[in-house]
Scaffold this motif. Structure first.
Motif, PDB file in Angstrom:
ATOM      1  N   TYR A  54       0.420  -1.047   0.189  1.00 51.93           N
ATOM      2  CA  TYR A  54       0.096   0.003   0.079  1.00 51.93           C
ATOM      3  C   TYR A  54       0.847   0.828  -0.382  1.00 51.93           C
ATOM      4  CZ  TYR A  54      -4.051  -2.473   1.126  1.00 51.93           C
ATOM      5  OH  TYR A  54      -5.667  -3.593   0.968  1.00 51.93           O
ATOM      6  N   ALA A  55       0.627   2.075  -0.689  1.00 49.67           N
ATOM      7  CA  ALA A  55       1.175   3.653  -0.368  1.00 49.67           C
ATOM      8  C   ALA A  55       0.750   4.354   0.206  1.00 49.67           C
ATOM      9  CB  ALA A  55       0.906   4.247  -2.091  1.00 49.67           C
ATOM     10  N   THR A  56       1.555   5.015   1.025  1.00 48.61           N
ATOM     11  CA  THR A  56       1.669   6.248   2.739  1.00 48.61           C
ATOM     12  C   THR A  56       1.162   7.401   1.434  1.00 48.61           C
ATOM     13  OG1 THR A  56       3.005   7.063   2.763  1.00 48.61           O
ATOM     14  CG2 THR A  56       2.618   4.749   4.372  1.00 48.61           C
ATOM     15  N   ALA A  57       0.699   8.620   2.420  1.00 49.51           N
ATOM     16  CA  ALA A  57       0.655   9.917   1.642  1.00 49.51           C
ATOM     17  C   ALA A  57       2.205  10.646   2.298  1.00 49.51           C
ATOM     18  CB  ALA A  57      -0.457  10.027   2.717  1.00 49.51           C
ATOM     19  N   SER A  58       3.245   9.577   2.324  1.00 52.80           N
ATOM     20  CA  SER A  58       3.989  10.377   2.343  1.00 52.80           C
ATOM     21  C   SER A  58       4.796  11.168   1.204  1.00 52.80           C
ATOM     22  CB  SER A  58       5.181   9.708   3.218  1.00 52.80           C
ATOM     23  OG  SER A  58       6.802  10.796   2.987  1.00 52.80           O
ATOM     24  N   LYS A  59       4.968  12.266   0.525  1.00 54.24           N
ATOM     25  CA  LYS A  59       5.381  12.538  -0.667  1.00 54.24           C
ATOM     26  C   LYS A  59       7.091  12.680  -0.771  1.00 54.24           C
ATOM     27  CE  LYS A  59       5.372  17.951   0.550  1.00 54.24           C
ATOM     28  NZ  LYS A  59       4.814  18.753   0.326  1.00 54.24           N
ATOM     29  N   SER A  60       7.876  12.237   0.414  1.00 55.16           N
ATOM     30  CA  SER A  60       9.214  12.402   0.666  1.00 55.16           C
ATOM     31  C   SER A  60       9.688  11.526   0.363  1.00 55.16           C
ATOM     32  CB  SER A  60       9.411  13.246   2.107  1.00 55.16           C
ATOM     33  OG  SER A  60       9.062  12.774   3.230  1.00 55.16           O
ATOM     34  N   ALA A  61       8.820   9.937   0.896  1.00 51.63           N
ATOM     35  CA  ALA A  61       8.995   8.922   0.920  1.00 51.63           C
ATOM     36  C   ALA A  61       9.177   8.378  -0.441  1.00 51.63           C
ATOM     37  CB  ALA A  61       7.854   8.166   1.568  1.00 51.63           C
ATOM     38  N   ILE A  62       8.257   8.717  -1.584  1.00 53.68           N
ATOM     39  CA  ILE A  62       8.281   8.379  -2.758  1.00 53.68           C
ATOM     40  C   ILE A  62       9.435   8.919  -3.608  1.00 53.68           C
ATOM     41  CG2 ILE A  62       6.909   8.826  -4.859  1.00 53.68           C
ATOM     42  CD1 ILE A  62       5.028   7.420  -3.512  1.00 53.68           C
ATOM     43  N   GLU A  63       9.672  10.292  -3.395  1.00 48.15           N
ATOM     44  CA  GLU A  63      10.551  10.834  -4.077  1.00 48.15           C
ATOM     45  C   GLU A  63      12.157   9.917  -3.649  1.00 48.15           C
ATOM     46  OE1 GLU A  63      10.802  14.693  -2.421  1.00 48.15           O
ATOM     47  OE2 GLU A  63       9.471  15.470  -3.630  1.00 48.15           O
ATOM     48  N   LEU A  64      12.427   9.338  -2.475  1.00 47.59           N
ATOM     49  CA  LEU A  64      13.514   8.125  -2.208  1.00 47.59           C
ATOM     50  C   LEU A  64      12.942   7.318  -3.349  1.00 47.59           C
ATOM     51  CD1 LEU A  64      13.415   8.422   1.101  1.00 47.59           C
ATOM     52  CD2 LEU A  64      14.525   9.208  -0.038  1.00 47.59           C
ATOM     53  N   MET A  65      12.400   6.660  -3.903  1.00 46.29           N
ATOM     54  CA  MET A  65      12.089   5.564  -4.905  1.00 46.29           C
ATOM     55  C   MET A  65      13.318   5.687  -6.208  1.00 46.29           C
ATOM     56  SD  MET A  65       8.899   3.602  -3.373  1.00 46.29           S
ATOM     57  CE  MET A  65       8.516   3.046  -2.141  1.00 46.29           C
ATOM     58  N   LYS A  66      12.783   4.880  -7.122  1.00 48.12           N
ATOM     59  CA  LYS A  66      12.868   4.966  -8.398  1.00 48.12           C
ATOM     60  C   LYS A  66      11.826   4.776  -8.857  1.00 48.12           C
ATOM     61  CE  LYS A  66      17.252   2.454  -7.942  1.00 48.12           C
ATOM     62  NZ  LYS A  66      18.184   0.946  -8.575  1.00 48.12           N
ATOM     63  N   PRO A  67      11.826   5.785 -10.612  1.00 49.36           N
ATOM     64  CA  PRO A  67      10.749   5.640 -10.705  1.00 49.36           C
ATOM     65  C   PRO A  67       9.579   4.751 -11.327  1.00 49.36           C
ATOM     66  CG  PRO A  67      12.911   7.484 -11.852  1.00 49.36           C
ATOM     67  CD  PRO A  67      13.223   6.150 -10.476  1.00 49.36           C
ATOM     68  N   GLU A  68      10.471   3.759 -11.772  1.00 50.01           N
ATOM     69  CA  GLU A  68      10.076   1.950 -12.283  1.00 50.01           C
ATOM     70  C   GLU A  68       8.997   1.542 -10.784  1.00 50.01           C
ATOM     71  OE1 GLU A  68      14.691   1.015 -11.230  1.00 50.01           O
ATOM     72  OE2 GLU A  68      13.139   3.087 -12.322  1.00 50.01           O
ATOM     73  N   GLU A  69      10.077   2.403 -10.067  1.00 49.49           N
ATOM     74  CA  GLU A  69       9.341   1.249  -8.493  1.00 49.49           C
ATOM     75  C   GLU A  69       8.317   2.463  -8.375  1.00 49.49           C
ATOM     76  OE1 GLU A  69       9.910  -0.267  -4.091  1.00 49.49           O
ATOM     77  OE2 GLU A  69      11.317   0.607  -5.090  1.00 49.49           O
ATOM     78  N   ARG A  70       8.522   4.012  -7.754  1.00 50.14           N
ATOM     79  CA  ARG A  70       7.317   4.857  -7.344  1.00 50.14           C
ATOM     80  C   ARG A  70       5.688   4.792  -8.338  1.00 50.14           C
ATOM     81  NH1 ARG A  70      11.077   9.741  -8.771  1.00 50.14           N
ATOM     82  NH2 ARG A  70       9.471   9.931 -10.648  1.00 50.14           N
ATOM     83  N   ASN A  71       6.089   4.570  -9.473  1.00 47.31           N
ATOM     84  CA  ASN A  71       4.273   4.722 -10.410  1.00 47.31           C
ATOM     85  C   ASN A  71       4.106   4.063  -9.993  1.00 47.31           C
ATOM     86  OD1 ASN A  71       5.815   6.920 -11.291  1.00 47.31           O
ATOM     87  ND2 ASN A  71       6.598   5.766 -13.305  1.00 47.31           N
ATOM     88  N   LEU A  72       4.916   2.393  -9.360  1.00 53.77           N
ATOM     89  CA  LEU A  72       3.046   1.938  -8.990  1.00 53.77           C
ATOM     90  C   LEU A  72       2.749   2.127  -8.071  1.00 53.77           C
ATOM     91  CD1 LEU A  72       5.368  -1.566  -8.697  1.00 53.77           C
ATOM     92  CD2 LEU A  72       3.846  -1.168 -10.341  1.00 53.77           C
ATOM     93  N   TYR A  73       2.615   3.284  -7.397  1.00 52.17           N
ATOM     94  CA  TYR A  73       1.994   3.455  -6.107  1.00 52.17           C
ATOM     95  C   TYR A  73       1.147   5.042  -6.375  1.00 52.17           C
ATOM     96  CZ  TYR A  73       5.190   0.468  -3.112  1.00 52.17           C
ATOM     97  OH  TYR A  73       5.579  -0.530  -2.876  1.00 52.17           O
ATOM     98  N   ALA A  74       0.070   4.389  -5.749  1.00 51.70           N
ATOM     99  CA  ALA A  74      -0.653   5.714  -6.192  1.00 51.70           C
ATOM    100  C   ALA A  74      -0.533   7.257  -5.864  1.00 51.70           C
ATOM    101  CB  ALA A  74      -2.276   5.442  -5.315  1.00 51.70           C
ATOM    102  N   THR A  75      -0.064   6.975  -4.693  1.00 56.60           N
ATOM    103  CA  THR A  75       0.886   8.634  -4.458  1.00 56.60           C
ATOM    104  C   THR A  75       2.021   9.326  -5.089  1.00 56.60           C
ATOM    105  OG1 THR A  75       1.454   7.782  -2.143  1.00 56.60           O
ATOM    106  CG2 THR A  75      -0.520   8.388  -2.217  1.00 56.60           C
TER     107      THR A  75
END
Length: 249
Positions: free
Chosen positions: A195-216
């Motif tokens: 599940y995605a959390t609503a942490s925008k800063s955590a999403i920024e730590l991920m590589k684009p290919e992984e980040r794009n799997l999450y809703a937030t």
């Protein structure tokens, strides 16, 4: 006491009250525990590892988890509020719950949650709840040949809310803010629970290919449709009946 002394004392008390009312949640005097009602299993265990235990270590506040399904949680919460013996501090809520059950919840002053404001997505803090997780990706990660489309997908967010009359309201507010304090904790948490959390800063730590799997992720979140929670709350029984009729036809 002299009149001047009384005036100074009254003024000091008034200033203390005003200052206290504007303090961040973390700066308030905390109770020694916070009771959190949420589902158990993987979700409960993972929350304990990445958030409950670090919160206890950082704030010296014991987190007491209560594993309970959401419908049972609300039934117990109603009974608690009828008797005046409130045992839960933080409960799990859906978007419609924040509207339809607002009279059961404490109103949240988002200005007292600086970490949520700084590290959460724009609407992570609502008047009666703070976003925890948003749903759409286990099957993709397991290798099923499928893809996700986020265009006009319904935003399905689970919230952390504080039950009205909660005995540990300061600790509860501190936990809500602490949940967003560590971006590094969100990444393994999201990977574990899918599940995605609503942490925008955590999403920024991920590589684009992984980040794009999450809703937030920024690329996806702006495409989601925010439901009309007030309408859903008013028509919940009707929607449930139509859903069950469709499933059993």
């Amino acid at each position: 006491m002299s009149k001047n002394r009384w005036n100074w004392t009254a003024a000091a008390c008034a200033m203390t009250a005003v200052f206290s009312a504007t303090l961040p949640a973390a700066a308030q005097k905390l109770e020694d525990q916070v009771v959190i009602a949420t589902t158990g299993g993987l979700m409960g265990n993972t929350l304990a590892k990445y958030f409950y235990e670090p919160f206890n270590k950082a704030k010296k506040v014991e987190v007491v988890p209560v594993a309970i399904e959401v419908p049972d949680q609300w039934a117990r919460a109603k009974a608690m509020q009828r008797t005046g013996k409130i045992e839960f501090d933080i409960v799990t809520a859906t978007g419609p719950d924040l509207v339809g059950r607002a009279d059961m919840l404490e109103k949240i002053d988002c200005a007292k949650l600086p970490n949520v404001q700084k590290f959460g997505v724009s609407d992570a803090c609502q008047p009666y709840g703070v976003a925890r997780t948003t749903g759409a990706l286990a099957v993709v990660k397991e290798g099923v040949p499928a893809a996700l489309s986020w265009d006009q997908a319904i935003r399905d967010t689970g919230y952390m809310a504080i039950l009205k009359g909660a005995p540990d309201v300061n600790a509860a507010m501190a936990y809500l803010d602490f949940f967003y304090a560590s971006s590094e904790a969100h990444v393994p948490f999201m990977r574990a629970v899918n599940y995605a959390t609503a942490s925008k800063s955590a999403i920024e730590l991920m590589k684009p290919e992984e980040r794009n799997l999450y809703a937030t992720s920024p690329e996806n979140y702006e495409k989601l449709v925010k439901p009309d929670f007030a309408w859903i709350g008013e028509h919940r029984n009707e929607l449930r009946e139509r859903w069950m009729a469709w499933l059993t036809r």
